[in-house]
Write a protein that holds these residues in place. Structure first.
Motif, mmCIF file in Angstrom:
data_model
loop_
_atom_site.group_PDB
_atom_site.id
_atom_site.type_symbol
_atom_site.label_atom_id
_atom_site.label_comp_id
_atom_site.label_asym_id
_atom_site.label_seq_id
_atom_site.Cartn_x
_atom_site.Cartn_y
_atom_site.Cartn_z
ATOM 1 N N GLU A 95 3.491 2.847 2.541
ATOM 2 C CA GLU A 95 2.949 3.177 3.860
ATOM 3 C C GLU A 95 2.852 1.941 4.738
ATOM 4 N N LYS A 96 2.429 0.829 4.129
ATOM 5 C CA LYS A 96 2.266 -0.394 4.917
ATOM 6 C C LYS A 96 2.123 -1.584 3.978
ATOM 7 N N ILE A 97 2.166 -2.776 4.570
ATOM 8 C CA ILE A 97 1.901 -4.022 3.856
ATOM 9 C C ILE A 97 0.723 -4.692 4.560
ATOM 10 N N ILE B 94 0.854 -1.185 0.000
ATOM 11 C CA ILE B 94 0.000 0.000 0.000
ATOM 12 C C ILE B 94 0.894 1.241 0.000
ATOM 13 N N ARG B 95 0.763 2.022 -1.077
ATOM 14 C CA ARG B 95 1.563 3.231 -1.239
ATOM 15 C C ARG B 95 0.660 4.467 -1.109
ATOM 16 N N ASN B 96 1.271 5.602 -0.751
ATOM 17 C CA ASN B 96 0.519 6.857 -0.716
ATOM 18 C C ASN B 96 0.540 7.518 -2.089
ATOM 19 N N ASP B 97 0.007 8.721 -2.169
ATOM 20 C CA ASP B 97 -0.093 9.409 -3.457
ATOM 21 C C ASP B 97 1.256 9.697 -4.093
ATOM 22 N N ALA C 32 -7.361 -5.136 -1.255
ATOM 23 C CA ALA C 32 -7.271 -6.445 -1.912
ATOM 24 C C ALA C 32 -7.178 -6.319 -3.426
ATOM 25 N N ALA C 33 -7.618 -5.183 -3.971
ATOM 26 C CA ALA C 33 -7.567 -4.979 -5.419
ATOM 27 C C ALA C 33 -6.178 -4.591 -5.908
ATOM 28 N N VAL C 34 -5.278 -4.231 -4.995
ATOM 29 C CA VAL C 34 -3.915 -3.840 -5.367
ATOM 30 C C VAL C 34 -3.165 -5.056 -5.922
#
Length: 468
Positions: free
Chosen positions: A151-153, A143-146, A164-166
């Motif tokens: 930011e996190k896993i 999960i990345r920011n803009d 989940a769509a990433v």
């Protein structure tokens, strides 16, 4: 570059394998999965490697031996908890620590090297190795920011619908600043769906502390394949075989049908050798140049010289010297040593025997516990009788001897140079050089004997019927 350390996570049992053998010890192309991981890590000139063991600890130690240090995770409480077990060996050291899983046999040394370099170039406290997955179910999501910063896993079971769509996934491989790694491990908890201490939670810890967390996306998703069941094991082996076969072909080996050729990872093959379909080359096998390994042959832990032809035969723990040939349908059992120019024909079995240069063992013969010299001819159907029911015994046959068809050579016996064994003989005594041994009953013909049997009457009736 800074000092480099590695932690290999190898404590799980792997219940989905449904096996008595611990998951990481299941072989892929002739080598246990965890051995593949360790081998590729070793190629990066590591200062220290620590393997976290638990289930099957002694078997893992027996497999990897002194190539790594070991720590034990007695309870499987998550990846973060597993790495924590290495603190007593690594916690006070400066450098970079690579973390990898023992059930990911496809990672290469090059990928690990690229991760080390990327991590150091970014000045990151943590770098996760990621990949793009078209079907990411089951993997942790990045999960990345803009701004594209990690930011996190998020693990699959904890992911929201959007997360989940990433499709960028966590491969389970990381680089960390070693000291920061062990400091942060004391700050995570097990407040999640699994009730475990996730190594991935460290990313949020570092983000909140304003430290740089990087992500390096590898090119080949297949490399990241983890093995949790037999289906994944087969898929990993398929990828590994493709990689192995490609390397041999690029080095000058002709593989007629790569999809149906099975070569273990440590096998060596010389240039201009031809490998036909259905061949299996296993273990520590070495094959020379200009050989032909015929369809459906199997060679295990053996050394094959140059210009050798193997036709649909099985070779185990044996040696075939230059210009020899074997088959079809013959078997070299352990400790067979086949000399230069030797011909081993069809349906021949050789065990714990040395056969000298240019000797011919044509067909339907067993040679066990014997030393045969040079330029010998062994006739069809010969048996070297080496076992008396309790012990094995040895036979020596001298150079230029001739063993007639259908002979039994009962060990222990010495047959001298240039000796001749008459066909159909059962030899139980030594034969001196240049002598001929005849060891069979004298032929006796009984006049009219055939006519006394019922089969003779049947034959007469058949002959009479044909004449009508």
């Amino acid at each position: 570059m800074s000092s480099k350390y590695a932690v290999i996570l190898a404590a799980g049992q792997g219940t989905r394998m449904k096996s008595k053998l611990y998951k990481i010890l299941h072989p892929v192309c002739g080598k246990p999965m965890v051995d593949h991981v360790l081998t590729q890590i070793e190629k990066n000139d590591m200062d220290q490697i620590v393997t976290v063991i638990g289930h099957g600890a002694e078997m893992v130690k027996k497999t990897l031996k002194e190539r790594t240090n070991y720590v034990v995770q007695s309870e499987q409480l998550g990846t973060g908890h597993a790495v924590m077990q290495a603190e007593r060996l690594l916690g006070d050291k400066d450098g970079i620590t690579l973390i990898a899983c023992g059930d990911t046999p496809l990672f290469t040394a090059e990928t690990f090297s690229e991760l080390f370099q990327y991590h150091q170039s970014k000045g990151a406290v943590a770098t996760v190795l990621t990949a793009h997955a078209a079907a990411p179910f089951g993997y942790g999501r990045i999960i990345r920011n803009d701004l594209g910063i990690v930011e996190k896993i998020v693990e699959q079971k904890d992911a929201t619908k959007e997360e989940a769509a990433v499709q960028e996934i966590n491969t389970g491989v990381y680089c960390f600043n070693n000291r920061e790694l062990f400091k942060a491990l004391h700050k995570i908890n097990n407040d999640n769906a699994q009730g475990e201490y996730y190594l991935t939670d460290l990313m949020e810890v570092f983000q909140k502390e304003g430290k740089v967390v990087a992500a390096y996306q590898m090119k080949d998703f297949e490399e990241s394949m983890g093995v949790n069941d037999r289906v994944a094991l087969a898929n990993a082996a398929k990828v590994m075989r493709k990689r192995i076969n490609k390397e041999h072909m690029q080095n000058g080996v002709t593989i007629v049908d790569p999809d149906n050729t099975y070569i273990d990872t440590d096998v060596k093959i010389g240039s201009d050798t031809i490998i036909e379909p259905g061949v299996s080359l296993k273990g520590q096998t070495t094959i020379g140049s200009d050989c032909v390994i015929g369809a459906h042959s199997e060679i295990v832990d053996s050394v094959i010289g140059d210009s050798v032809k193997v036709t649909s035969s099985t070779i185990e723990n044996s040696v075939m010297h230059d210009n020899s040939d074997i088959g079809p349908y013959s078997h070299l059992r352990p400790q067979a040593d086949i000399g230069e120019g030797v011909h081993i024909g069809n349906f021949v079995e050789v065990k714990k025997a040395t056969i000298g240069e240019n000797t011919k063992v044509g067909h339907l013969t067993y040679v066990g516990d014997a030393t045969l010299g040079e330029e010998i001819n062994v006739g069809c159907g010969t048996v070297f009788v080496n076992y008396d029911g309790i012990n094995k015994h040895h036979t020596n046959v001298g150079d230029y001897s001739f063993i007639g068809s259908g002979s039994n050579v009962v060990a222990p016996v010495e047959i001298g140079d240039h000796a001749y064994i008459a066909a159909g003989s059962t030899v139980t005594q030594d034969v001196k050089p240049h002598d001929m041994a005849i060891a069979r009953g004298r032929q006796v013909n009984k006049d009219g004997y055939y006519d006394k049997y019922p089969v003779a009457q049947a034959a007469k009736e058949t002959e009479a019927a044909k004449k009508k």
